[in-house]
Design a protein around this motif. Structure first.
Motif, mmCIF file in Angstrom:
data_model
loop_
_atom_site.group_PDB
_atom_site.id
_atom_site.type_symbol
_atom_site.label_atom_id
_atom_site.label_comp_id
_atom_site.label_asym_id
_atom_site.label_seq_id
_atom_site.Cartn_x
_atom_site.Cartn_y
_atom_site.Cartn_z
ATOM 1 N N ASP A 68 0.830 -1.207 0.000
ATOM 2 C CA ASP A 68 0.000 0.000 0.000
ATOM 3 C C ASP A 68 0.864 1.258 0.000
ATOM 4 O O ASP A 68 0.583 2.222 -0.708
ATOM 5 N N LEU A 69 1.919 1.247 0.801
ATOM 6 C CA LEU A 69 2.786 2.424 0.888
ATOM 7 C C LEU A 69 3.533 2.676 -0.426
ATOM 8 O O LEU A 69 3.696 3.812 -0.851
ATOM 9 N N MET A 70 3.966 1.602 -1.084
ATOM 10 C CA MET A 70 4.762 1.749 -2.310
ATOM 11 C C MET A 70 3.938 2.215 -3.509
ATOM 12 O O MET A 70 4.494 2.653 -4.507
ATOM 13 N N LYS A 71 2.623 2.169 -3.412
ATOM 14 C CA LYS A 71 1.750 2.608 -4.510
ATOM 15 C C LYS A 71 1.760 4.123 -4.685
ATOM 16 O O LYS A 71 1.302 4.628 -5.695
ATOM 17 N N HIS A 72 2.256 4.845 -3.690
ATOM 18 C CA HIS A 72 2.140 6.307 -3.693
ATOM 19 C C HIS A 72 3.503 6.965 -3.887
ATOM 20 O O HIS A 72 4.492 6.566 -3.277
ATOM 21 N N ASP A 73 3.512 7.970 -4.749
ATOM 22 C CA ASP A 73 4.742 8.722 -4.989
ATOM 23 C C ASP A 73 5.092 9.606 -3.798
ATOM 24 O O ASP A 73 6.257 9.782 -3.467
ATOM 25 N N THR A 74 4.073 10.176 -3.187
ATOM 26 C CA THR A 74 4.279 11.100 -2.082
ATOM 27 C C THR A 74 3.620 10.548 -0.828
ATOM 28 O O THR A 74 2.444 10.186 -0.850
ATOM 29 N N LEU A 75 4.390 10.478 0.248
ATOM 30 C CA LEU A 75 3.872 10.011 1.532
ATOM 31 C C LEU A 75 4.169 11.049 2.604
ATOM 32 O O LEU A 75 5.167 11.771 2.534
ATOM 33 N N TYR A 76 3.269 11.088 3.581
ATOM 34 C CA TYR A 76 3.449 11.976 4.726
ATOM 35 C C TYR A 76 3.281 11.164 6.001
ATOM 36 O O TYR A 76 2.609 10.142 6.020
ATOM 37 N N MET A 77 3.885 11.668 7.060
ATOM 38 C CA MET A 77 3.803 11.030 8.351
ATOM 39 C C MET A 77 3.416 12.095 9.374
ATOM 40 O O MET A 77 4.016 13.173 9.398
ATOM 41 N N GLN A 78 2.396 11.792 10.170
ATOM 42 C CA GLN A 78 1.997 12.722 11.226
ATOM 43 C C GLN A 78 1.980 11.976 12.545
ATOM 44 O O GLN A 78 1.384 10.904 12.664
ATOM 45 N N ILE A 79 2.663 12.541 13.527
ATOM 46 C CA ILE A 79 2.721 11.938 14.856
ATOM 47 C C ILE A 79 1.716 12.642 15.757
ATOM 48 O O ILE A 79 1.631 13.871 15.766
ATOM 49 N N VAL A 80 0.956 11.824 16.482
ATOM 50 C CA VAL A 80 -0.064 12.342 17.386
ATOM 51 C C VAL A 80 0.210 11.755 18.768
ATOM 52 O O VAL A 80 0.285 10.533 18.922
ATOM 53 N N LEU A 81 0.392 12.607 19.760
ATOM 54 C CA LEU A 81 0.550 12.136 21.127
ATOM 55 C C LEU A 81 -0.834 11.786 21.660
ATOM 56 O O LEU A 81 -1.775 12.562 21.500
ATOM 57 N N LEU A 82 -0.939 10.622 22.284
ATOM 58 C CA LEU A 82 -2.232 10.138 22.772
ATOM 59 C C LEU A 82 -2.336 10.291 24.279
ATOM 60 O O LEU A 82 -1.331 10.284 24.995
ATOM 61 N N LYS A 83 -3.565 10.410 24.775
ATOM 62 C CA LYS A 83 -3.787 10.514 26.214
ATOM 63 C C LYS A 83 -3.632 9.158 26.894
ATOM 64 O O LYS A 83 -3.240 9.078 28.040
ATOM 65 N N GLU A 84 -3.947 8.078 26.172
ATOM 66 C CA GLU A 84 -3.837 6.743 26.741
ATOM 67 C C GLU A 84 -2.366 6.399 26.981
ATOM 68 O O GLU A 84 -1.493 6.870 26.264
ATOM 69 N N ARG A 85 -2.136 5.572 28.001
ATOM 70 C CA ARG A 85 -0.767 5.177 28.335
ATOM 71 C C ARG A 85 -0.679 3.678 28.514
ATOM 72 O O ARG A 85 -1.628 3.035 28.942
ATOM 73 N N CYS A 86 0.491 3.146 28.182
ATOM 74 C CA CYS A 86 0.760 1.723 28.348
ATOM 75 C C CYS A 86 2.260 1.581 28.559
ATOM 76 O O CYS A 86 3.023 1.719 27.613
ATOM 77 N N GLU A 87 2.664 1.372 29.778
ATOM 78 C CA GLU A 87 4.095 1.296 30.094
ATOM 79 C C GLU A 87 4.832 2.513 29.548
ATOM 80 O O GLU A 87 5.952 2.420 29.073
ATOM 81 N N GLY A 88 4.187 3.635 29.541
ATOM 82 C CA GLY A 88 4.781 4.862 29.033
ATOM 83 C C GLY A 88 3.834 5.577 28.090
ATOM 84 O O GLY A 88 2.710 5.141 27.856
ATOM 85 N N LYS A 89 4.283 6.694 27.571
ATOM 86 C CA LYS A 89 3.461 7.500 26.672
ATOM 87 C C LYS A 89 3.301 6.810 25.329
ATOM 88 O O LYS A 89 4.227 6.185 24.824
ATOM 89 N N LEU A 90 2.118 6.958 24.756
ATOM 90 C CA LEU A 90 1.821 6.368 23.452
ATOM 91 C C LEU A 90 1.711 7.454 22.391
ATOM 92 O O LEU A 90 1.207 8.547 22.644
ATOM 93 N N LYS A 91 2.171 7.104 21.194
ATOM 94 C CA LYS A 91 2.033 7.982 20.039
ATOM 95 C C LYS A 91 1.360 7.183 18.928
ATOM 96 O O LYS A 91 1.581 5.979 18.801
#
Length: 131
Positions: A68-91
């Protein structure tokens, strides 16, 4: 009264400086539908798939569909910090194409192991986390 106005102006200035980057409604809905709560959104950045076979394999093992990723010429990545936690902060890391369509998503434990895995709903993830 003057102190109150100055104090209020200072608070507004500080809040404006702490504002998050924007996230699309579709991405926000995707996270919400999977039970995740957004704490803070970081800037969207261009993303390139690595040339290294081993790194590509690792991304696949972390829940991304490389075809799926290789089908696209342009890719973007967005990181979102989540309120939920599991052995530390989740993103959450959302991968999208030039049309802002989601083409992959991961959950990452900040400073933790196993590190990254495919984004699943909170119930499934938290059950696995507690094992």
């Amino acid at each position: 009264m003057r102190r109150l106005i100055i104090g209020f102006s200072l608070i507004l200035f500080l809040l404006a400086g702490c504002s998050s980057a924007e996230i699309s409604e579709e991405h926000l809905n995707y996270l919400s539908e999977n039970g995740w709560t957004v704490s803070r959104v970081l800037e969207k950045e261009p993303f390139s798939l690595p040339d290294n076979e081993e790194l590509l394999k690792e991304l696949g093992e972390q829940g991304l569909n490389l075809n799926d990723l290789m089908k696209h010429d342009t890719l973007y990545m967005q990181i979102v910090l989540l309120k939920e936690r599991c052995e530390g902060k989740l993103k959450a890391v959302i991968y999208s194409n030039q049309n802002n369509d989601i083409v992959g998503a991961q959950i990452v434990i900040k400073d933790g192991n196993p590190g990254a895995s495919k984004l699943v709903d909170t119930t499934t993830y938290m059950n696995r986390c507690k094992e």
